[in-house]
Design a protein around this motif. Sequence first.
Motif, PDB file in Angstrom:
ATOM      1  N   LYS A 240       0.939  -1.061   0.092  1.00 48.29           N
ATOM      2  CA  LYS A 240      -0.312   0.331   0.090  1.00 48.29           C
ATOM      3  C   LYS A 240       0.441   1.226  -0.424  1.00 48.29           C
ATOM      4  O   LYS A 240       0.367   2.181  -0.533  1.00 48.29           O
ATOM      5  CB  LYS A 240      -0.958  -0.085   1.078  1.00 48.29           C
ATOM      6  CG  LYS A 240      -1.773   0.957   1.048  1.00 48.29           C
ATOM      7  CD  LYS A 240      -2.784   1.305   2.352  1.00 48.29           C
ATOM      8  CE  LYS A 240      -3.746   2.714   2.097  1.00 48.29           C
ATOM      9  NZ  LYS A 240      -4.591   2.359   3.937  1.00 48.29           N
ATOM     10  N   SER A 241       1.664   0.919   0.962  1.00 49.15           N
ATOM     11  CA  SER A 241       2.673   2.323   0.695  1.00 49.15           C
ATOM     12  C   SER A 241       3.630   2.867  -0.528  1.00 49.15           C
ATOM     13  O   SER A 241       3.442   3.936  -0.954  1.00 49.15           O
ATOM     14  CB  SER A 241       3.488   2.472   1.688  1.00 49.15           C
ATOM     15  OG  SER A 241       4.921   3.169   2.143  1.00 49.15           O
ATOM     16  N   LYS A 242       3.763   1.570  -1.015  1.00 43.86           N
ATOM     17  CA  LYS A 242       4.917   1.770  -2.260  1.00 43.86           C
ATOM     18  C   LYS A 242       3.955   2.344  -3.833  1.00 43.86           C
ATOM     19  O   LYS A 242       4.378   2.660  -4.642  1.00 43.86           O
ATOM     20  CB  LYS A 242       5.942   0.517  -2.476  1.00 43.86           C
ATOM     21  CG  LYS A 242       7.324   1.087  -3.717  1.00 43.86           C
ATOM     22  CD  LYS A 242       7.444  -0.804  -3.687  1.00 43.86           C
ATOM     23  CE  LYS A 242       8.350  -0.289  -4.517  1.00 43.86           C
ATOM     24  NZ  LYS A 242       9.793  -1.315  -4.767  1.00 43.86           N
ATOM     25  N   TYR A 243       2.833   1.190  -3.371  1.00 47.21           N
ATOM     26  CA  TYR A 243       2.544   1.077  -4.622  1.00 47.21           C
ATOM     27  C   TYR A 243       0.649   2.120  -5.145  1.00 47.21           C
ATOM     28  O   TYR A 243      -0.260   1.988  -5.675  1.00 47.21           O
ATOM     29  CB  TYR A 243       1.991  -0.138  -5.309  1.00 47.21           C
ATOM     30  CG  TYR A 243       3.284  -0.817  -5.914  1.00 47.21           C
ATOM     31  CD1 TYR A 243       4.065  -0.146  -6.818  1.00 47.21           C
ATOM     32  CD2 TYR A 243       2.920  -1.849  -5.150  1.00 47.21           C
ATOM     33  CE1 TYR A 243       5.391  -1.122  -6.951  1.00 47.21           C
ATOM     34  CE2 TYR A 243       4.540  -2.122  -5.269  1.00 47.21           C
ATOM     35  CZ  TYR A 243       5.890  -1.951  -6.535  1.00 47.21           C
ATOM     36  OH  TYR A 243       6.990  -2.870  -6.609  1.00 47.21           O
ATOM     37  N   GLU A 244       0.656   2.656  -3.785  1.00 49.63           N
ATOM     38  CA  GLU A 244      -1.323   3.347  -2.893  1.00 49.63           C
ATOM     39  C   GLU A 244      -1.580   4.378  -4.876  1.00 49.63           C
ATOM     40  O   GLU A 244      -2.584   4.472  -5.242  1.00 49.63           O
ATOM     41  CB  GLU A 244      -0.877   3.926  -2.023  1.00 49.63           C
ATOM     42  CG  GLU A 244      -2.330   4.441  -1.883  1.00 49.63           C
ATOM     43  CD  GLU A 244      -2.753   4.708  -0.827  1.00 49.63           C
ATOM     44  OE1 GLU A 244      -3.762   5.026   0.393  1.00 49.63           O
ATOM     45  OE2 GLU A 244      -1.352   5.687   0.146  1.00 49.63           O
ATOM     46  N   ASP A 245      -0.279   4.507  -5.008  1.00 49.36           N
ATOM     47  CA  ASP A 245      -0.599   6.267  -6.198  1.00 49.36           C
ATOM     48  C   ASP A 245      -0.465   5.752  -7.186  1.00 49.36           C
ATOM     49  O   ASP A 245      -0.882   6.202  -8.540  1.00 49.36           O
ATOM     50  CB  ASP A 245       0.711   7.037  -5.641  1.00 49.36           C
ATOM     51  CG  ASP A 245       1.987   6.516  -6.389  1.00 49.36           C
ATOM     52  OD1 ASP A 245       1.805   5.782  -6.652  1.00 49.36           O
ATOM     53  OD2 ASP A 245       2.961   7.249  -6.347  1.00 49.36           O
ATOM     54  N   GLN A 246      -1.002   4.179  -7.653  1.00 50.03           N
ATOM     55  CA  GLN A 246      -0.227   4.013  -8.896  1.00 50.03           C
ATOM     56  C   GLN A 246      -1.664   2.227  -9.183  1.00 50.03           C
ATOM     57  O   GLN A 246      -1.638   2.462 -10.157  1.00 50.03           O
ATOM     58  CB  GLN A 246       1.055   2.604  -9.414  1.00 50.03           C
ATOM     59  CG  GLN A 246       1.959   3.455  -9.343  1.00 50.03           C
ATOM     60  CD  GLN A 246       3.413   2.881  -9.195  1.00 50.03           C
ATOM     61  OE1 GLN A 246       2.879   1.766 -10.087  1.00 50.03           O
ATOM     62  NE2 GLN A 246       4.621   3.280  -8.839  1.00 50.03           N
TER      63      GLN A 246
ATOM     64  N   ASP B 169      -5.632   2.326  -8.583  1.00 46.21           N
ATOM     65  CA  ASP B 169      -6.858   2.786  -8.697  1.00 46.21           C
ATOM     66  C   ASP B 169      -7.596   2.211  -7.098  1.00 46.21           C
ATOM     67  O   ASP B 169      -7.231   1.473  -5.941  1.00 46.21           O
ATOM     68  CB  ASP B 169      -7.965   1.795  -9.423  1.00 46.21           C
ATOM     69  CG  ASP B 169      -8.016   0.532  -9.400  1.00 46.21           C
ATOM     70  OD1 ASP B 169      -7.146  -0.479  -8.119  1.00 46.21           O
ATOM     71  OD2 ASP B 169      -8.503  -0.139 -10.475  1.00 46.21           O
ATOM     72  N   LYS B 170      -8.746   2.734  -6.849  1.00 46.91           N
ATOM     73  CA  LYS B 170      -9.251   2.815  -5.442  1.00 46.91           C
ATOM     74  C   LYS B 170     -10.061   1.676  -5.201  1.00 46.91           C
ATOM     75  O   LYS B 170      -9.982   0.980  -3.905  1.00 46.91           O
ATOM     76  CB  LYS B 170     -10.473   3.497  -5.260  1.00 46.91           C
ATOM     77  CG  LYS B 170     -10.180   4.938  -5.744  1.00 46.91           C
ATOM     78  CD  LYS B 170     -11.613   6.403  -5.519  1.00 46.91           C
ATOM     79  CE  LYS B 170     -10.874   7.806  -5.265  1.00 46.91           C
ATOM     80  NZ  LYS B 170     -12.652   8.050  -5.643  1.00 46.91           N
ATOM     81  N   LYS B 171     -10.163   0.757  -6.107  1.00 49.74           N
ATOM     82  CA  LYS B 171     -10.293  -0.735  -5.977  1.00 49.74           C
ATOM     83  C   LYS B 171      -9.987  -1.654  -5.307  1.00 49.74           C
ATOM     84  O   LYS B 171     -10.124  -2.269  -4.616  1.00 49.74           O
ATOM     85  CB  LYS B 171     -11.552  -1.090  -7.430  1.00 49.74           C
ATOM     86  CG  LYS B 171     -12.406  -2.101  -7.141  1.00 49.74           C
ATOM     87  CD  LYS B 171     -13.198  -1.896  -5.924  1.00 49.74           C
ATOM     88  CE  LYS B 171     -14.323  -3.588  -6.486  1.00 49.74           C
ATOM     89  NZ  LYS B 171     -15.860  -2.678  -5.751  1.00 49.74           N
ATOM     90  N   ALA B 172      -8.625  -1.315  -5.985  1.00 52.75           N
ATOM     91  CA  ALA B 172      -7.090  -2.697  -5.644  1.00 52.75           C
ATOM     92  C   ALA B 172      -6.997  -1.614  -4.319  1.00 52.75           C
ATOM     93  O   ALA B 172      -6.798  -2.639  -3.466  1.00 52.75           O
ATOM     94  CB  ALA B 172      -6.353  -1.572  -6.392  1.00 52.75           C
TER      95      ALA B 172
END
Length: 722
Positions: free
Chosen positions: A528-534, A536-539
Amino acid sequence: MKKSSAIFTVSKDLKVLSCTKNALQLFPEITFQENEAENLLNYFPGKLHHSITESLEAAFDGGVIRFETEVNRKQQVLSFSFSPIISEEGIIDKLSLVIEEGSGITNEVEHQLRNVIEYSSLAIFLSEPSGAILDMNETACEMFGYSPQEFQKLGRGGIFLQDKALEDTLRIRAEKKEVKNELTGIRKNGEYFPCEMHSVVYKNHQGKLRASTGILDISEKKRQEQQAENSRQAFESLFHYNPDAVYAFDLDGNFTSGNMSSLGMTEMEEEELLKSSFIPFIDERDLQNVMEHSRKAAMGEIQRYTTRFIGKNGTKKVLDVTNFPIYVNNEITGVYGIAKDITRQMKAEKRLREERNMLKAIIDNIPDYIFVNDIKHRAILVNRKFYQELLNVRSEKEALGLTAFDYYNEKEAREIIEDNERVINSGESVINREDEVPNKDGSRETVLLTKVLLTDRDGNTTGLVGIARNITSLKKQKLELERLNAELEVRARELSVSNQELEQFAYIASHDLQEPLRMVTGFLDRLKSKYEDQLDKKAVQYIEIAHDGALRMRQLILDLLEFSRAGRLENKPEKINLNELVEEILKLQQESINEKKARIIFSELPVIIAEKTPLRQALSNLIGNALKYQASDVIPEVKIVVQENDKHWLFEISDNGIGIEEEFQQKIFEIFKRLHNRQQYSGTGLGLAICKKIVENMGGEIWVESEPGTGSRFYFTISKQN
């Protein structure tokens, strides 16, 4: 020349009740008929109506009223005199009107005396209020035995007893101008007699006070009253204090009276009895018979019978009843009853009749061997089991008179006789001694034998009573039970080892499962910390759900670990100040308490000896649940109470929360049982299961009482420890 006098008797409503011949001669126009009561005013002109009416009213108030007037009839002058007439009852219910021709008022005493002599049957005196007697009628002379001249010399003081009653009478008359009272009269021969008097004070035409007094001799009335009172007292004494129930009821069966024994018999107060019928008290088996007897009594026949009777409180009695009719004016108005309680007598007779049969039935049907021997060791009573199974005879009669030598070999018989003699000679009983006896088929039975002395009323020994209980099968059962107990002990040890292994396995499994969960939650946090900005909201939502599930799994494993530890770890009993222990628990839950503004109520909790760690854990779980399961708009209030019992400490933790439906109150103590979803209330469903395990390991039990919407009360006990 003597004047003509017309005399009328007049009622309060001015009706002429009677008149003299002179009245008809003086007023020839009057046609009076005795059956026609005309109005007095019809005989006189209208101008006299007011004077006549006013004078009549004054006379009814006790005065003597006179007036003269000229009548427009040959210029006649008529003198009118109104005087009250006192009846035998001492009241003024009519008056006399004397009308004379002439001009001038005639002597008042002459008119009054004429009226008295003409109409009164009472002893009537005309006197001064001071006591001087001015005149009297003939009845007065006959009643007291004095002549008119003697009366005038005596005055009031010579004919009445000078007592308080006379003082009160004169005082009241002086105040109210009229008095009625009972006094004691004195005849000329010295005889005292009771009398009723009615005296009225008035002013004559000269303004002088006069007293008109009527006296009635009530000697016979008093004698009858006293006789009636004596009869009444005698009857009441016989009625109320009769040891038998004495009562009366009307023709419908409703009680109209009842003495003290009747109240005891019916088990009612008097007021309640007088509202009741006798019918509900009769045993339904006797009701028809009793109703027939009551009917005959109401028809005039005296009836005697026995009946079963049931009091208000259910007390059953047998009564010997006599009923006879009540006559009033030769008419039957009800029934008197006299009921004797013969319950004891009937019971005694029944007991005497049945005692032998009852005793025989008990002895014959008891499963033990029973025998009674006289001092020479002869059987005087044996029960069916004894004579059928040991003696092998068909009836008790065949066994009576036999000794042990008649049904045992000589050696065994001698031992039995010697044993009996020891009891008879020493007086020491044999109680539940294990022994062996042969039965009719030759096999031997093991029995518990009891022998006690038999004595008469004077304490003299007459023999002994023996009871023997066959315990052969019980002996076999005891041996079998000992074998089963040994097997259970082996299985219990095996189960203990198995439980220890299961607890150890649960501990290791729950402990080892935490490591991979920590790894899962760690990698989810990094993802979550590393890829949260990549993503979508569902993921991101999926990651959060997985993270939350891992945390709940971790909490579930921790609770499971706690459950496996509960009762497994050994804790030594120690002295615990429960006030301090609760304070420790509240500090750990301070954040929740402050957030909900909760009130925790406890005071003066005892100091006990127990295992501190598991007790802390149980209390913490229960207090935490009380804070958790609350409605959002309610300020939590938790109350903690501890009571001491003989062998246990009783804990009560009550709250004002959402409560628990009755159907779920047992299930909540099972592992993983939840009543609410996780969105409403957090938890894994292990808290109460842990409490139950802890409490049971501490020798107690746990339960709940609750009503939905009002709160819950959790109770648990723990054994006292030294």
